[in-house]
Design an enzyme around this catalytic site. Structure first.
Site, PDB file in Angstrom:
ATOM      1  N   ASN A  68      -0.179  -8.973  -0.656  1.00  0.00           N
ATOM      2  CA  ASN A  68       0.749  -9.752   0.165  1.00  0.00           C
ATOM      3  C   ASN A  68       0.266 -11.163   0.451  1.00  0.00           C
ATOM      4  O   ASN A  68       1.079 -12.043   0.738  1.00  0.00           O
ATOM      5  CB  ASN A  68       1.049  -8.998   1.462  1.00  0.00           C
ATOM      6  CG  ASN A  68       2.025  -7.865   1.221  1.00  0.00           C
ATOM      7  OD1 ASN A  68       2.989  -8.015   0.487  1.00  0.00           O
ATOM      8  ND2 ASN A  68       1.767  -6.718   1.815  1.00  0.00           N
ATOM      9  N   GLU A  82      -4.287  -0.381  -2.115  1.00  0.00           N
ATOM     10  CA  GLU A  82      -5.321  -1.276  -1.606  1.00  0.00           C
ATOM     11  C   GLU A  82      -6.158  -0.526  -0.571  1.00  0.00           C
ATOM     12  O   GLU A  82      -5.601   0.044   0.378  1.00  0.00           O
ATOM     13  CB  GLU A  82      -4.693  -2.505  -0.933  1.00  0.00           C
ATOM     14  CG  GLU A  82      -4.220  -3.569  -1.884  1.00  0.00           C
ATOM     15  CD  GLU A  82      -3.689  -4.800  -1.153  1.00  0.00           C
ATOM     16  OE1 GLU A  82      -4.075  -5.917  -1.519  1.00  0.00           O
ATOM     17  OE2 GLU A  82      -2.870  -4.642  -0.225  1.00  0.00           O
ATOM     18  N   SER A 106       0.425  -3.540   5.974  1.00  0.00           N
ATOM     19  CA  SER A 106       0.416  -4.459   4.842  1.00  0.00           C
ATOM     20  C   SER A 106      -0.220  -5.789   5.197  1.00  0.00           C
ATOM     21  O   SER A 106      -0.327  -6.666   4.347  1.00  0.00           O
ATOM     22  CB  SER A 106       1.843  -4.679   4.337  1.00  0.00           C
ATOM     23  OG  SER A 106       2.700  -5.020   5.402  1.00  0.00           O
ATOM     24  N   HIS A 116      -3.412   1.036   1.950  1.00  0.00           N
ATOM     25  CA  HIS A 116      -2.130   0.359   1.751  1.00  0.00           C
ATOM     26  C   HIS A 116      -1.470   0.742   0.431  1.00  0.00           C
ATOM     27  O   HIS A 116      -1.893   0.307  -0.636  1.00  0.00           O
ATOM     28  CB  HIS A 116      -2.333  -1.168   1.830  1.00  0.00           C
ATOM     29  CG  HIS A 116      -1.068  -1.939   1.682  1.00  0.00           C
ATOM     30  ND1 HIS A 116      -1.004  -3.162   1.039  1.00  0.00           N
ATOM     31  CD2 HIS A 116       0.210  -1.662   2.076  1.00  0.00           C
ATOM     32  CE1 HIS A 116       0.246  -3.587   1.057  1.00  0.00           C
ATOM     33  NE2 HIS A 116       1.000  -2.713   1.672  1.00  0.00           N
TER      34      HIS A 116
END
Length: 291
Positions: free
Chosen positions: A190, A152, A119, A140
């Site tokens: 994130n 992702e 992440s 991800h």
């Protein structure tokens, strides 16, 4: 290239969800972990989650049976050498991930694509420690994997176009949507989400609001489905801290400094839902704020 057999490393929260969606989409899945108990628990949880989908008329009982038949488990990492695509979903520590890829490399087929579900960690740096940086990507998934629609896709500096195209086609076959992110600390989701959670923890730390008032404010004031502290507990406070450290170290900006209260909770082993205590105490019938 055609991807049919997929290896998933790590049978935890993310790994079992990844195995679930791949098996349901027709891929043969080989799930690996160093713990037999973790593998057995993962298969049982996948079965339970698929059954929930059957009862809600999301899938047919025959689809569940077919998906479960496609999942095999192994504690031997070299067994994943026969797969077309490997998704590493081990703990969010770079040294652990590097050691896994190092052990796996001698057993891989030349065409096998390597990916990490990290992440936040640099894809370019992980790829550079392998024999195939051009066939390495960030893959991800969001948690919980069977429900969340986004994946992702992160290219390292050396990732080639056929590898990227193959991974994008896999995302489409899974019925999910891909977002392409550049290889910078924490990528897109994130990079935006974790500082918000960290700021919520600072808001608690500085006494601006209580756990309950902070979560209620964001749920009702910003229409978030879950408050930031409740979400932090769901993600895992150790994971939140690890990502904030990657942001702080990688971007060298004080705005990414992890809140001391987050560090303190992690030091206490209060990591959220998985340990029954975080910003909420989950040991009773209802979650109770711990501050």
């Amino acid at each position: 290239m055609t991807i049919q057999k997929v290896g998933v490393i790590g049978a935890g929260q993310m790994g079992n969800g990844i195995a679930h969606v791949f098996a349901l989409s027709g891929y043969d899945v080989l799930l690996n972990d160093i713990s037999e108990d973790s593998l057995n628990a993962a298969v049982a949880l996948i079965d339970k989650n698929l059954e929930r989908q059957v009862t809600r008329d999301k899938i047919a009982a025959s689809e569940k049976a077919d998906a479960m038949a496609r999942i095999k488990t192994t504690m031997k990492l070299p067994d994943l050498g026969s797969t077309d695509l490997v998704i590493e979903a081990a703990t969010e520590r770079e040294t652990v991930k590097q050691a896994i890829f190092e052990d796996l490399l001698p057993h891989l087929q030349p065409h096998t694509i390597l990916t990490s579900n990290t992440s936040s960690i640099s894809i370019t740096r992980l790829a550079s420690r392998t024999d195939r940086p051009e066939k390495f990507m960030g893959f991800h998934f969001m948690n919980p994997v069977p429900i969340m629609q986004l994946v992702e896709l992160i290219r390292g500096i050396a990732t080639d176009e056929p590898t990227f195209s193959a991974c994008m086609q896999v995302v489409e076959k899974l019925g999910k949507t891909s977002a392409t992110a550049e290889d910078f600390p924490a990528f897109i989701v994130n990079r935006i989400l974790m500082p918000m959670i960290n700021e919520a923890i600072y808001t608690l730390y500085e006494g601006v609001g209580s756990v309950k008032s902070i979560d209620t404010s964001l749920k009702l004031g910003a229409n978030h489905p879950m408050g930031p502290l409740e979400l932090a507990d769901f993600i895992g406070l150790d994971t939140c801290l690890a990502i904030m450290n990657v942001l702080h170290d990688g971007l060298a900006d004080t705005k990414y400094r992890p809140c001391p209260l987050l560090t303190k909770y992690v030091e206490a082993g209060w990591l959220g839902r998985k340990t029954d205590r975080g910003f909420y105490d989950y040991r009773g019938d209802e979650p109770v704020p711990t501050r």
